[in-house]
Every structure is written in structure tokens, then in C-alpha cells.
Scaffold this motif. Structure first.
Motif, PDB file in Angstrom:
ATOM      1  N   SER A 384       0.828  -1.207   0.000  1.00  0.00           N
ATOM      2  CA  SER A 384       0.000   0.000   0.000  1.00  0.00           C
ATOM      3  C   SER A 384       0.861   1.254   0.000  1.00  0.00           C
ATOM      4  O   SER A 384       0.600   2.209  -0.738  1.00  0.00           O
ATOM      5  CB  SER A 384      -0.919   0.013   1.225  1.00  0.00           C
ATOM      6  OG  SER A 384      -1.808  -1.078   1.200  1.00  0.00           O
ATOM      7  N   ILE A 385       1.891   1.266   0.830  1.00  0.00           N
ATOM      8  CA  ILE A 385       2.796   2.425   0.876  1.00  0.00           C
ATOM      9  C   ILE A 385       3.496   2.608  -0.466  1.00  0.00           C
ATOM     10  O   ILE A 385       3.656   3.735  -0.958  1.00  0.00           O
ATOM     11  CB  ILE A 385       3.816   2.253   2.017  1.00  0.00           C
ATOM     12  CG1 ILE A 385       3.109   2.326   3.374  1.00  0.00           C
ATOM     13  CG2 ILE A 385       4.922   3.299   1.935  1.00  0.00           C
ATOM     14  CD1 ILE A 385       3.995   2.009   4.558  1.00  0.00           C
ATOM     15  N   SER A 386       3.870   1.500  -1.085  1.00  0.00           N
ATOM     16  CA  SER A 386       4.552   1.572  -2.377  1.00  0.00           C
ATOM     17  C   SER A 386       3.669   2.222  -3.445  1.00  0.00           C
ATOM     18  O   SER A 386       4.167   2.929  -4.324  1.00  0.00           O
ATOM     19  CB  SER A 386       4.974   0.171  -2.822  1.00  0.00           C
ATOM     20  OG  SER A 386       5.575   0.201  -4.105  1.00  0.00           O
ATOM     21  N   LEU A 387       2.359   2.009  -3.362  1.00  0.00           N
ATOM     22  CA  LEU A 387       1.442   2.603  -4.341  1.00  0.00           C
ATOM     23  C   LEU A 387       1.469   4.127  -4.289  1.00  0.00           C
ATOM     24  O   LEU A 387       1.227   4.793  -5.301  1.00  0.00           O
ATOM     25  CB  LEU A 387       0.015   2.108  -4.095  1.00  0.00           C
ATOM     26  CG  LEU A 387      -0.270   0.646  -4.414  1.00  0.00           C
ATOM     27  CD1 LEU A 387      -1.656   0.259  -3.916  1.00  0.00           C
ATOM     28  CD2 LEU A 387      -0.168   0.392  -5.915  1.00  0.00           C
ATOM     29  N   PHE A 388       1.749   4.694  -3.112  1.00  0.00           N
ATOM     30  CA  PHE A 388       1.798   6.148  -2.973  1.00  0.00           C
ATOM     31  C   PHE A 388       3.165   6.718  -3.337  1.00  0.00           C
ATOM     32  O   PHE A 388       3.357   7.942  -3.319  1.00  0.00           O
ATOM     33  CB  PHE A 388       1.450   6.555  -1.538  1.00  0.00           C
ATOM     34  CG  PHE A 388       0.043   6.239  -1.142  1.00  0.00           C
ATOM     35  CD1 PHE A 388      -1.008   7.019  -1.588  1.00  0.00           C
ATOM     36  CD2 PHE A 388      -0.241   5.141  -0.348  1.00  0.00           C
ATOM     37  CE1 PHE A 388      -2.312   6.737  -1.230  1.00  0.00           C
ATOM     38  CE2 PHE A 388      -1.547   4.844   0.019  1.00  0.00           C
ATOM     39  CZ  PHE A 388      -2.589   5.636  -0.431  1.00  0.00           C
ATOM     40  N   LEU A 389       4.102   5.839  -3.669  1.00  0.00           N
ATOM     41  CA  LEU A 389       5.465   6.265  -3.986  1.00  0.00           C
ATOM     42  C   LEU A 389       5.858   5.927  -5.413  1.00  0.00           C
ATOM     43  O   LEU A 389       6.473   6.740  -6.110  1.00  0.00           O
ATOM     44  CB  LEU A 389       6.448   5.622  -2.998  1.00  0.00           C
ATOM     45  CG  LEU A 389       7.933   5.890  -3.230  1.00  0.00           C
ATOM     46  CD1 LEU A 389       8.235   7.379  -2.992  1.00  0.00           C
ATOM     47  CD2 LEU A 389       8.791   5.038  -2.297  1.00  0.00           C
ATOM     48  N   PHE A 390       5.483   4.729  -5.878  1.00  0.00           N
ATOM     49  CA  PHE A 390       5.915   4.248  -7.195  1.00  0.00           C
ATOM     50  C   PHE A 390       5.329   5.140  -8.287  1.00  0.00           C
ATOM     51  O   PHE A 390       4.140   5.438  -8.285  1.00  0.00           O
ATOM     52  CB  PHE A 390       5.455   2.803  -7.401  1.00  0.00           C
ATOM     53  CG  PHE A 390       6.202   2.069  -8.463  1.00  0.00           C
ATOM     54  CD1 PHE A 390       7.357   1.382  -8.167  1.00  0.00           C
ATOM     55  CD2 PHE A 390       5.763   2.094  -9.785  1.00  0.00           C
ATOM     56  CE1 PHE A 390       8.055   0.692  -9.148  1.00  0.00           C
ATOM     57  CE2 PHE A 390       6.446   1.422 -10.768  1.00  0.00           C
ATOM     58  CZ  PHE A 390       7.601   0.711 -10.460  1.00  0.00           C
ATOM     59  N   PRO A 391       6.142   5.585  -9.238  1.00  0.00           N
ATOM     60  CA  PRO A 391       5.641   6.505 -10.284  1.00  0.00           C
ATOM     61  C   PRO A 391       4.650   5.826 -11.227  1.00  0.00           C
ATOM     62  O   PRO A 391       4.774   4.641 -11.524  1.00  0.00           O
ATOM     63  CB  PRO A 391       6.907   6.931 -11.020  1.00  0.00           C
ATOM     64  CG  PRO A 391       7.886   5.827 -10.766  1.00  0.00           C
ATOM     65  CD  PRO A 391       7.579   5.303  -9.393  1.00  0.00           C
ATOM     66  N   SER A 392       3.672   6.594 -11.683  1.00  0.00           N
ATOM     67  CA  SER A 392       2.669   6.072 -12.616  1.00  0.00           C
ATOM     68  C   SER A 392       3.045   6.330 -14.067  1.00  0.00           C
ATOM     69  O   SER A 392       2.314   5.941 -14.979  1.00  0.00           O
ATOM     70  CB  SER A 392       1.307   6.719 -12.330  1.00  0.00           C
ATOM     71  OG  SER A 392       1.378   8.120 -12.527  1.00  0.00           O
ATOM     72  N   ILE A 393       4.179   6.999 -14.272  1.00  0.00           N
ATOM     73  CA  ILE A 393       4.625   7.322 -15.632  1.00  0.00           C
ATOM     74  C   ILE A 393       6.141   7.294 -15.645  1.00  0.00           C
ATOM     75  O   ILE A 393       6.801   7.628 -14.645  1.00  0.00           O
ATOM     76  CB  ILE A 393       4.082   8.704 -16.065  1.00  0.00           C
ATOM     77  CG1 ILE A 393       4.362   8.947 -17.538  1.00  0.00           C
ATOM     78  CG2 ILE A 393       4.632   9.820 -15.207  1.00  0.00           C
ATOM     79  CD1 ILE A 393       3.652  10.188 -18.068  1.00  0.00           C
TER      80      ILE A 393
END
Length: 597
Positions: A384-393
Motif C-alpha cells: 500500500s505504501i509503495s502505491l503512494f510512492l511508485f511513479p505512474s509514468i
């Protein structure tokens, strides 16, 4: 006079919720004042909450906050002890799962998967139904049952429009055409579904086109519409029932699952024993049960509504139009993006970490760490934390220089899409379970149920599951599960079987509500579309309720027993039972000796 009575009744209805909230605690005061003991205090609080849950005089999540007020007021528990039960390891597991589910919805991955499956199954009704049920069932394991149903129903409606149009065209009847280019589907949030078409699907049922002078033509037209309406009902109920069944299959699939997990953890931690309920063991037990019931649903709805017939399944034109409609919806999603791939990888990684942490005695990555240092909530929060950090582009595709890369999930989106009220609902359940245990109420009720001790254990389990499945038709399944867990634990220990033997099946049975629109949100969503009447749902759901409970009990007695040892009371509990029996025997001998003197 009658108008005055009607006016008075109308006035009462407008303040109904206020009256329920104010008068219920007052009406129940005799229980608190006339009956001594902590059991009466806990019963007073539980009955108040049960009334509020059933009547929904307060929002369900708000009602779940009442233990923080009621338990200290009646002198049952300290406020800080009650509050500490609301957020625990199980709640964090659920929060992590909800955040990942929000990312899947945010990136429309669930819709892409559903449409992809439909592109493969063809246009024959039984396989269309299967194509609707399979993604609904799978997605409901991971995301909200309501959101899954709300997403699938508009897709089903678009397909049904094509079926209707093609059949009418083949019979050279004049209908109001709804072109493929006119179909627009929009899924809004979790509970609102908008189906925008230039010709509403109901028009396809209600409009008969030009009037015909020949009686035979009119009968043929009516027969066609009746057959089509049965198809609408079959697909609608198939989606709702698949969502209900899918929620059973995984630990985070629905609220009662997590409540049961939390209650089980508390029970075993009290005896300094590791809880056998993990993500992997849950799926080993519940996934086959869920899959078997879904197959029964598929077969039963065919028999009941399709009547073993097909709806013009041999028409090449129909197959082409249905396929084109689904493909158009899929193409509107655009090509798969880097962000979608990243979310799919995160979800897959989380599922693998959940399943492989503890493989039921075989080992798992959890063995790398000290005992009790990691649980299923650990990977859930990590991903979950990674989803707020990992870039979407990718950086080279990002045009806004000098700004940080956007993550896969923004916190504002998570705030909007995650049903935070469910977390409070779970916390209220944990608080009630703790209060029932501290007061001794659950033990008292469990002792009373031992009047059935002469029954075979499987028969008692069957009766309890039928009772729970019936009760959840008219009230919240989460509320029923919350109230039942501490009672089932005490009953099992008293009968010297594994506490999970009664806790597990009754928790799962709360999801087997197929008969009424109010039973579950998926039922309510499909009912709101107008194709399914209450009679249809009762007719289809009555047999499914029976079949589902029978499959559940069969799974409990076979592979469930092999996984959890349901019929064996763990040694830690056996010591407690023996100590209790010894104490009771000592009391009896002391009383006898005193009387003799």
C-alpha cells in the motif's frame, strides 16, 4: 379522522430515527437495573447496537462507535481499553487490502479484465452468463462486492441491448434502434451506476414496435420479450450471486471474513498460541467452497430462467454485434499503460506474499523473521505504501519538468475510494467481542446452547449455519457475524472441539444471502435496475441458500477438518477446560462437605 391518523403516522415516520435512538436505551433500562452482573450490562449494550444496526437509525459505521460510550457508562470496561480494540493487526490487514483494491479500481483494471473475458466467451447465453460470473467472482475476492457488481451490471446491459436488437432484426420487427456507437457506460464510485444509452434497455422490453394486426405475430412478440426478460433476470442475478460468493473466497473479500479473522486471533493469542487462520489457510478452505457454489449458481439460473434453451445463439449477426459492442467498450479504455502494468504487478506481488507467508506447516517467507514479528498485515501495508510512492509514468514521458512524478495512487483518491466506515465497523465488532468476553456473556450463552450437546457436531453446525444465513437476509451480515463469534467460540470450547469449528462456518454463512434485495449490497444494486422482482430473487435464492450451507458444512467436515483439525480441541484450550472442570468439582465437594457438617 382517518386523515388525522395518517398525518400522525407520517409525522412519526419523519422522526423515526430520533425516536429509535432515544427510546431504545430507555426501554431496555429494566435489563440494566433489575438484572445484576456484567453479563446484563454487556447484553444491554449489545441489544441497543443490534436494534440500531437492524433499523439503521444511525449509519452502521456510526453505530459501531457506541461501545466507546456505552461500555464505560455501564462500568464494563475502561474507555482506553475499548478504544484500543478498534485498530489492531487485522484492521491494518483490511486497510492495506482496501487501498490496493482502490488502486485497481482507480486504474480501471477490473473493467479491463471483465471485458477481456467477455470477448472470449461468445454470445450464447449460458456462456455469456459464465463470462459475466467469472470476472465478478474473481474480482470480488479482492475489491468491494458492491463496486464489482456496479461495474459489471452496465456491461451486462450493453450486451443485452445487442441481443435484443439482433433478435428483433432477425424477426424483421420494427424497434427503436440503439446503435453500438450510442452505448456509453460510466461506473461512478462504488454504489452509483449510470447507464447512458440513447435507447434505455427497458425500452427494448416495453416497446413492441408497430402494432400488429395478426394474433400470431402478437403472441410471437410477447414470447420473444418474455424470453428476453428471463435472460435479463438470469444475468442480473448471476452477477449479484457471483459477487456474494467471491467475497467468501479470500480473507479480505468481505467484512465478516476479517471480523472472524480478528476474533480467531484474539482467541488463540489468549492461550499464547499462533492463530491458524492465515491468508493461505483461508483460501485452502474457502476457495473450493466458493467455486463449487458458483458452479451451482450457474447451473441453477440456467434451469430456472433460460430453461435449458438458448436465445438465438446460432445467429452470426448476433454474435458479431455482441462481440463488437464488448470490443468497443474495451477499446475505449485505450492501450494498457505503464501505470496499469505497475498496479497489476503490485497486486500480484501482494497476493503471492499473502499466500506464501505461511503455507500451513510447510514453511514460508515468514520463517525468515522471528516468530510473531510479521503477519499478513505486513505485506499489505508495505505494498500500500509503495502505491503512494511508485511513479505512474516513466520519467522520459513526463512533460511537467521540475515537478515530482505522480504516484500510482494519490491520497485524495484513496480518501474518496476506500470505505473507511468499514474499518470502524470492524473496530466495533472487535470491541463487542472483547466486551462479551470480559463480561462473561458469550460464555453464558454458549453454556445455554449445550442443551444441543447430544446432537452430532456436524448437525449442530448445519443448524447454526441455516439460522445465520436466514438472519442475514434481513440484517447486516457484519453485525450478525460480530454478535455470533464470541458465542460460537464458547460453544466450541464447552463441547471440546476446535473454536474455529463453529466460528468459521457461521462467519462464512453470513455471506449466503441470496433471497432478498436488502440482504447484501450486490442484491440491492441489481434489484435497482428493475429487471428482477422480489419474487424472482426469493425463487432463485431459496434453493441456493440451502445448497450453499450444505456445501459449506460438507467442506468443513472434509478438507476443512484436514486443514484446521476442526474436531480436535487444541491442547492450550484443553488445559483451560480441565482447570474449569476441576474448579467446578472442587466447589461441589466443598458445598457437599459443608452441608454434611
Amino acid at each position: 379522522m382517518s386523515s388525522g391518523i395518517r398525518g400522525a403516522c407520517s409525522g412519526l415516520l419523519t422522526v423515526r430515527n430520533i425516536l429509535v435512538v432515544v427510546l431504545t436505551p430507555i426501554a431496555l433500562l429494566p435489563l440494566l437495573l433489575l438484572v445484576e452482573g456484567d453479563e446484563a450490562k454487556c447484553g444491554y449494550c449489545i441489544i441497543i447496537m443490534a436494534v440500531f444496526w437492524v433499523t439503521e437509525a444511525l449509519p452502521i459505521a456510526v453505530t459501531s462507535l457506541l461501545p466507546v460510550i456505552l461500555f464505560p457508562m455501564v462500568g464494563l470496561m475502561y474507555a482506553k481499553d475499548v478504544s484500543s480494540t478498534y485498530i489492531n493487526d487485522t484492521a491494518m490487514l483490511f486497510v492495506g487490502g482496501l487501498i490496493v483494491a482502490a488502486a485497481i479500481e482507480y486504474w480501471n483494471i477490473h473493467k479491463r479484465l471483465a471485458l477481456r473475458v467477455l470477448m472470449l466467451v461468445g454470445s450464447e447465453p449460458r456462456w455469456l452468463m459464465f463470462g459475466m460470473m467469472l470476472p465478478t467472482w474473481f474480482l470480488s475476492m479482492w475489491i468491494s462486492n458492491t463496486a464489482t457488481t456496479a461495474m459489471m451490471i452496465p456491461i451486462a446491459n450493453a450486451v443485452l441491448v445487442q441481443l435484443k436488437e439482433t433478435r428483433d432484426k432477425d424477426e424483421t420487427l420494427h424497434v427503436t434502434a440503439v446503435g453500438e456507437e450510442d452505448i456509453q457506460l460510466t461506473v461512478i464510485g462504488k454504489d452509483d451506476v449510470k447507464n447512458s444509452t440513447n435507447g434505455n434497455i427497458n425500452n427494448g422490453i416495453d416497446k413492441q414496435g408497430e402494432k400488429r394486426s395478426e394474433g400470431d405475430d402478437r403472441k410471437s412478440d410477447e414470447s420473444t420479450d418474455a424470453e428476453y426478460l428471463r435472460m435479463c433476470k438470469a444475468l442480473s442475478l448471476a452477477i449479484a450471486y457471483s459477487a456474494n460468493c467471491g467475497g467468501v473466497a479470500s480473507l479480505t473479500g468481505t467484512g465478516p471474513n476479517v471480523i472472524m479473522k480478528g476474533a480467531a486471533d484474539i482467541v488463540f493469542q489468549e492461550k499464547n498460541m499462533p492463530s491458524p487462520v492465515t491468508f493461505a489457510s483461508w483460501m485452502q478452505y474457502c476457495l473450493p467452497i466458493s467455486a463449487i457454489i458458483v458452479i451451482f449458481v450457474w447451473i441453477w439460473l440456467q434451469v430456472l430462467f433460460l430453461r435449458c434453451k438458448t436465445y438465438n445463439s446460432g445467429s452470426p449477426e448476433q454474435a458479431k454485434r455482441v462481440r463488437n459492442a464488448v470490443r468497443k467498450q474495451y477499446e475505449e479504455l485505450g492501450p494498457i499503460t505503464f501505470g496499469q502494468v505497475a498496479v497489476i504487478i503490485h497486486f500480484t506481488l501482494l497476493a503471492v506474499l499473502w499466500v506464501t507467508r505461511d503455507l500451513g506447516g510447510v514453511g514460508g517467507w515468514g520463517d525468515i523473521f522471528d516468530e510473531k514479528t510479521v503477519t499478513d498485515s505486513t505485506p499489505a501495508i508495505l505494498i500500500s505504501i509503495s502505491l503512494f510512492l511508485f511513479p505512474s509514468i516513466l520519467p522520459h514521458n513526463f512533460k511537467e519538468k521540475g515537478k515530482p512524478l505522480p504516484p500510482l495512487l494519490q491520497w485524495k483518491a484513496a480518501e474518496k475510494m476506500v470505505p473507511w466506515g468499514v474499518v470502524l465497523l470492524l473496530g466495533g465488532g472487535f470491541a463487542l467481542a472483547k466486551g462479551s468476553q470480559v463480561s462473561g456473556l458469550s460464555k453464558l450463552i454458549g453454556d445455554q446452547l449445550t442443551v444441543f450437546k447430544d446432537f452430532e457436531p456436524w448437525l449442530m453446525n448445519l443448524v447454526l449455519c441455516f439460522i445465520v444465513a436466514g438472519a442475514t437476509e434481513v440484517t447486516s451480515n457484519t453485525a450478525i457475524c460480530t454478535l455470533m463469534m464470541p458465542i460460537m467460540k464458547e460453544l466450541a470450547i464447552t463441547l471440546e472441539v476446535n473454536p474455529l469449528y463453529f466460528m468459521f462456518p457461521t462467519a462464512i454463512a453470513t455471506s449466503f444471502a441470496f433471497m432478498l434485495p436488502v440482504a447484501t449490497p450486490p442484491n440491492a444494486v441489481v434489484f435497482s435496475y428493475g429487471f428482477v422482482k422480489v419474487f424472482d430473487m426469493v425463487t432463485a435464492g431459496f434453493l441456493l441458500n440451502i445448497i450453499a450451507v450444505l456445501v459449506l458444512v460438507f467442506g468443513t467436515e472434509t478438507w476443512g477438518d484436514a486443514i484446521f483439525g476442526f474436531h480436535t480441541l487444541p491442547d492450550g484450550f484443553r488445559v483451560a477446560v480441565n482447570q474449569s472442570l476441576s474448579t467446578n468439582l472442587t466447589d461441589i465437594l466443598t458445598t457437599t462437605a459443608t452441608s454434611s457438617i
